[in-house]
Write a protein that holds these residues in place. Structure first.
Motif, PDB file in Angstrom:
ATOM      1  N   SER A 173      22.829 -39.079   5.733  1.00 35.34           N
ATOM      2  CA  SER A 173      21.679 -38.184   5.862  1.00 35.34           C
ATOM      3  C   SER A 173      22.108 -36.719   5.839  1.00 35.34           C
ATOM      4  N   CYS A 176      22.953 -35.025   2.218  1.00 35.14           N
ATOM      5  CA  CYS A 176      21.886 -34.613   1.302  1.00 35.14           C
ATOM      6  C   CYS A 176      21.413 -33.184   1.593  1.00 35.14           C
ATOM      7  N   GLU A 219      14.299 -31.555   7.105  1.00 34.20           N
ATOM      8  CA  GLU A 219      13.339 -32.592   6.733  1.00 34.20           C
ATOM      9  C   GLU A 219      12.953 -32.591   5.248  1.00 34.20           C
ATOM     10  N   PRO A 220      12.794 -31.425   4.597  1.00 38.93           N
ATOM     11  CA  PRO A 220      12.458 -31.475   3.165  1.00 38.93           C
ATOM     12  C   PRO A 220      13.503 -32.201   2.324  1.00 38.93           C
ATOM     13  N   PHE A 221      14.743 -32.194   2.771  1.00 36.43           N
ATOM     14  CA  PHE A 221      15.834 -32.806   2.004  1.00 36.43           C
ATOM     15  C   PHE A 221      16.060 -34.268   2.392  1.00 36.43           C
ATOM     16  N   ARG A 222      15.676 -34.629   3.607  1.00 35.25           N
ATOM     17  CA  ARG A 222      15.910 -35.987   4.095  1.00 35.25           C
ATOM     18  C   ARG A 222      14.706 -36.909   3.908  1.00 35.25           C
ATOM     19  N   SER A 223      13.532 -36.356   3.700  1.00 31.78           N
ATOM     20  CA  SER A 223      12.310 -37.164   3.706  1.00 31.78           C
ATOM     21  C   SER A 223      12.341 -38.277   2.665  1.00 31.78           C
ATOM     22  N   GLU A 224      12.995 -38.036   1.525  1.00 33.49           N
ATOM     23  CA  GLU A 224      13.044 -39.061   0.481  1.00 33.49           C
ATOM     24  C   GLU A 224      13.889 -40.272   0.882  1.00 33.49           C
ATOM     25  N   LEU A 225      14.739 -40.095   1.892  1.00 37.75           N
ATOM     26  CA  LEU A 225      15.551 -41.211   2.379  1.00 37.75           C
ATOM     27  C   LEU A 225      14.805 -42.068   3.388  1.00 37.75           C
ATOM     28  N   ASN A 228       8.276 -44.632   4.212  1.00 36.16           N
ATOM     29  CA  ASN A 228       6.922 -44.332   4.684  1.00 36.16           C
ATOM     30  C   ASN A 228       6.803 -42.994   5.407  1.00 36.16           C
ATOM     31  N   PHE A 229       7.612 -42.030   5.020  1.00 33.74           N
ATOM     32  CA  PHE A 229       7.639 -40.742   5.718  1.00 33.74           C
ATOM     33  C   PHE A 229       6.257 -40.092   5.749  1.00 33.74           C
ATOM     34  N   SER A 230       5.657 -39.863   4.593  1.00 38.49           N
ATOM     35  CA  SER A 230       4.362 -39.179   4.528  1.00 38.49           C
ATOM     36  C   SER A 230       3.243 -40.033   5.103  1.00 38.49           C
TER      37      SER A 230
END
Length: 294
Positions: A173, A176, A219-225, A228-230
């Motif tokens: 994490s 990234c 968070e903008p860089f980790r959210s894709e990892l 169901n983040f959004s």
């Protein structure tokens, strides 16, 4: 030796934009039950573990070595409620437990400040170590060889966590994240962080939750990892969450909601089909930090 139990709370690092400097102690615990024995025995959830392979015992021995002492033989039973590699400070709790084990077995009389110093040297930064020692919300940073920290104890919110059935190593994490930020970007990110802490201190939790979701540091860089983040963020907000953020490096997410709404938010989120494999819990904030019971 009089039997004793060491209990260390879990922690959630960053708390949105407080990257590597803010942490919140949570009511999940790592327990060590210690009693006298003729030889050294370490059990984890009932299974015998060779002490040379056990992280906590290795930490304890490293602290004992700093003080030129040998730890006595004993029987240790570990019971850990904190999920591993989920962003709930499991490694920091284990480090603090090892330091306290050496402190108790070696009669070292370590101060909380010494425990924080040792823990930060091992972990690399104090954001998870500090709340596991002190409890509450801790803002901390390292200056040269000193660690400065401020504790906030009276936070009138409920916490709900969403723990997926997947692990995410902090190293993955962290890789990234960018190596640096442009000046204007960093200034805005810092302002968001500063205002978040100010909102928490002034008990403007609605504003604090809004700002937590505006983090720019990680968070903008980790959210894709994060699974169901959004979706989790949107559904939680529909049901009273002030804000929903990553817990530490993830993959666990954490909602901040009004006092008393935690159980209802947990119930609603638990009924969502997309989150059927999640462990969803209403968890109180821990305000005691590390504790010793006879």
């Amino acid at each position: 030796m009089t039997p004793f139990c060491i209990s260390v709370p879990a922690s959630s690092g960053n708390v949105g934009p407080g990257f590597d400097s803010t942490g919140l102690a949570l009511g999940l615990y790592l327990h060590l039950y210690v009693e006298d024995a003729n030889s050294l025995l370490f059990y984890s959830h009932g299974e015998s573990i060779p002490t040379e392979d056990h992280f906590i015992w290795n930490i304890a021995e490293s602290i004992a070595k700093k003080h030129d002492i040998t730890l006595p033989a004993c029987k240790i039973q570990e019971v850990n409620e904190i999920p591993l590699a989920r962003g709930l400070g499991s490694s920091a709790s284990a480090i603090v437990a090892g330091i306290e084990l050496a402190n108790q077995l070696g009669n070292l009389h370590l101060t909380p400040e010494q425990k924080l110093q040792y823990g930060t040297e091992i972990e690399g930064h104090p954001d998870n170590i500090a709340p596991s020692i002190y409890g509450g919300l801790i803002i901390s940073t390292v200056f040269a060889e000193e660690i400065e920290h401020i504790q906030l104890k009276d936070i009138d919110v409920d916490i709900v966590v969403y723990i997926p059935n997947v692990e995410l190593k902090t190293s993955i994490s962290r890789n990234c994240l960018p190596d640096s930020y442009k000046r204007d970007y960093a200034a805005k990110a810092s302002a968001i962080s500063n205002l978040t802490i100010a909102a928490l201190y002034s008990k403007d939790y609605k504003l604090a939750g809004k700002l937590m979701e505006e983090d720019l540091f990680h968070e903008p860089f980790r959210s894709e990892l994060i699974p169901n983040f959004s979706y989790i963020r949107e559904e939680a907000k529909k049901n009273g969450a002030y804000g929903t953020i990553l817990s530490g490096a993830g993959p666990t997410m954490l909602s901040v909601t009004s006092k008393g709404n935690g159980p209802m938010l947990r119930q609603y989120m638990s009924n969502l089909p997309l989150l059927a494999d999640y462990q969803i819990e209403y968890i109180p904030i821990d305000y005691q930090g590390i504790s010793i019971q006879d």
